[in-house]
Design an enzyme around this catalytic site. Structure first.
Site, PDB file in Angstrom:
ATOM      1  CG  ASP A  13      24.901 -62.043 -17.258  1.00 49.35           C
ATOM      2  OD1 ASP A  13      24.887 -61.970 -15.712  1.00 49.35           O
ATOM      3  OD2 ASP A  13      25.056 -60.632 -17.739  1.00 49.35           O
ATOM      4  CE  LYS A  16      29.136 -65.597 -12.134  1.00 46.45           C
ATOM      5  NZ  LYS A  16      28.172 -65.257 -13.308  1.00 46.45           N
ATOM      6  N   GLY A  40      23.911 -60.452 -10.873  1.00 46.85           N
ATOM      7  CA  GLY A  40      22.307 -60.741 -10.425  1.00 46.85           C
ATOM      8  C   GLY A  40      22.160 -62.377 -11.139  1.00 46.85           C
ATOM      9  CG  HIS A  41      24.278 -64.471  -9.467  1.00 49.49           C
ATOM     10  ND1 HIS A  41      25.190 -64.984  -8.380  1.00 49.49           N
ATOM     11  CD2 HIS A  41      24.751 -64.220 -10.734  1.00 49.49           C
ATOM     12  CE1 HIS A  41      26.448 -64.583  -8.666  1.00 49.49           C
ATOM     13  NE2 HIS A  41      26.506 -64.068  -9.950  1.00 49.49           N
ATOM     14  CD  GLN A 224      30.264 -59.021 -10.593  1.00 48.84           C
ATOM     15  OE1 GLN A 224      31.641 -59.015  -9.300  1.00 48.84           O
ATOM     16  NE2 GLN A 224      28.692 -58.896 -10.797  1.00 48.84           N
TER      17      GLN A 224
END
Ligand code: GDP
Ligand code: IMO
Ligand code: MG
Length: 428
Positions: A13, A16, A40-41, A224
């Site tokens: 988080d 990225k 979750g990007h 990650q």
């Protein structure tokens, strides 16, 4: 012609997604190399927010090919939902999305096994995202996994599934006292997924290597972060894949000699979701302020993220393991308004000073961080696009990080939106 790896330098988080989206403007290919829909990007364009889980964060640029590499684990239903949602919002997802035949499939029993094993662990649970990630990688290494390519050969798929269910249903019945899985139901469900996904399935290693031969620009997107890497993270409180830069080679089928740069994404402070050691974690009003101002709630599970000061002990470890050629600092604006800012430079435990990250989880869990304090700033840095326009103390904070790590900072991000950043060194 760069082939750049974008990798999280902390516990995920770091931002990225935003940086991949920005750099995609000049990229021909963006490829994910590990993880699954545990990621979750977030990408924010104008006032529209997109959260990508499995699809690379380059998808919002219609001329870029997005690849889900062999190292990724794919939950087909989640992928189809993501494709459908993006299409509904007018995003092109057709021949610009390719999925490796060798990527492993997350099956319904992997999800059940993930939650069952978390329950068994009780207080020692990892705090997984519950997406079945760990059990899917277990099957991959045990050589019993079903792969995306198996979707194309129904009878072989049926046979492998039946074999796997013998073990799975034994565990369900005898160990977890949970209902058994029906082979027919899963088979029918996955054949429907096969029908929908078929056109995206490809030999992605060939495509990626051809692109490198053609001297195209490639971005290899990590999910990650380094401290969640199964080998180099805070094991066992990690994810089950190689999230570090080296994972890009195995997770896509690219030789190490082809990688031209590794960009580490560093949040200006530190966050972590789930359990596990976090030496610089704050349990006070400052931590709460970071969480509220930074919107530090999981993009996948909505869980509040634990927040704390920047930790250069873990960052030095990260820099060494990944071989960063450059660093991006994100969320600088979240530190606006603080009187002072702390940077952790070593740990103390039982009379000993640790300058390198201790591998012993007990030390990491119980050590006391040693901080250097620098001056904060009261002005807003949100949306600033020129380094010289940052408050002097913010400039000093950035330079201090650069000095402590000995790595060049190439971008400073000052807001959620695409245009909210300071480009110090072009990447393509
Ligand atoms: P990822 O998993 O590394 O892609 O990061 P996430 O998307 O899970 O979390 C990063 C969050 O910070 C998202 O909500 C981003 O929109 C947001 N973000 C990224 N860069 C910045 C920044 O420079 N400033 C602010 N305020 N938010 C940012
Ligand atoms: P992105 O790509 C932050 C964490 C989980 C848990 C541990 C193991 O958005 O940075 P898993 O479901 O992978 O078996 O969970 O890893 N985790 C993440 N934390 N960002 C992520 O992804 C994460 N993906 C997994 O919270 O602690
Ligand atoms: Mg995230």
């Amino acid at each position: 012609m760069p082939t750049l790896v974008i990798v999280g330098a902390q516990w995920g988080d770091e931002g990225k997604g935003k940086i991949v989206d920005v750099l995609t403007e000049k990229a021909d290919i963006v490829a994910r190399y590990q993880g699954g829909h545990n990621a979750g990007h977030t990408v924010v364009i104008n006032n529209s927010k997109f959260v990508l889980h499995l699809i690379p964060s380059g998808i919002l640029h219609k001329n870029t090919v997005c690849i889900i590499g062999n190292g990724v684990v794919v939950e087909p239903n989640a992928l189809i939902k993501e494709i459908t949602d993006l299409k509904k919002r007018g995003i092109k997802v057709s021949d610009n999305l390719l999925i490796s035949k060798n990527a492993h499939l997350i099956m319904p029993y992997h999800i059940a096994l993930d939650s069952a094993s978390e329950k068994t662990r009780g207080k020692k649970r990892i705090g997984t995202t519950g997406r079945g990630i760990g059990p899917t990688y277990v099957d991959k290494m045990a050589r019993t996994g079903l792969r995306v390519g198996d979707l194309l050969t129904p009878e072989a798929f049926r046979g492998k599934l039946a074999t796997n269910l013998k073990n799975v249903n034994f565990l369900m019945k005898n160990l977890y006292k949970a209902p058994a899985f029906s082979a027919k139901k899963i088979f029918d469900e996955y054949m429907e997924y096969a029908r929908i996904l078929r056109k995206h399935i490809a030999d992605t290693d060939v495509i990626v290597n051809e692109a490198i031969e053609k001297k195209q620009n490639l971005l290899l997107e990590g999910a990650q972060g380094t401290l969640l890497d199964v080998d180099h993270g805070t094991y066992p409180f990690v994810t089950s894949s190689s999230s570090i830069a080296g994972g890009a080679c195995t997770g896509l089928g690219i030789g190490p000699t082809r990688i031209t740069g590794v960009i580490g994404i560093v949040k200006a402070y530190t966050t972590r979701v789930g359990s596990g050691p976090f030496p610089t974690e704050l349990h006070d009003a400052t931590g709460e302020k970071m969480r509220e101002k930074g919107g530090e709630f999981g993009a996948t599970t909505g869980r509040p993220r634990r927040c704390g000061w920047l930790d250069t002990v873990i960052l030095k470890h990260s820099a060494a393991i990944n071989g960063f050629s450059g660093i991006v600092i994100t969320k600088l604006d979240i530190l606006d308004g603080l009187d002072t800012i702390k940077i952790c430079t070593s740990y103390r435990y039982k009379g000993k000073t640790y300058k390198d990250m201790p591998k012993d989880i007990e030390v990491l869990e119980n050590c006391t961080p040693v901080y250097e304090e620098v001056g904060g700033w009261q002005e807003s840095t949100e949306g600033i696009t020129e380094f010289g326009k940052l408050p002097k103390q913010a400039q000093a904070y950035i330079r201090k990080i650069e000095e402590l790590l000995g790595i060049k900072i190439v971008i400073v991000s000052t807001g959620q939106r695409r245009d909210e950043l300071i480009m110090l060194q072009e990447q393509f």
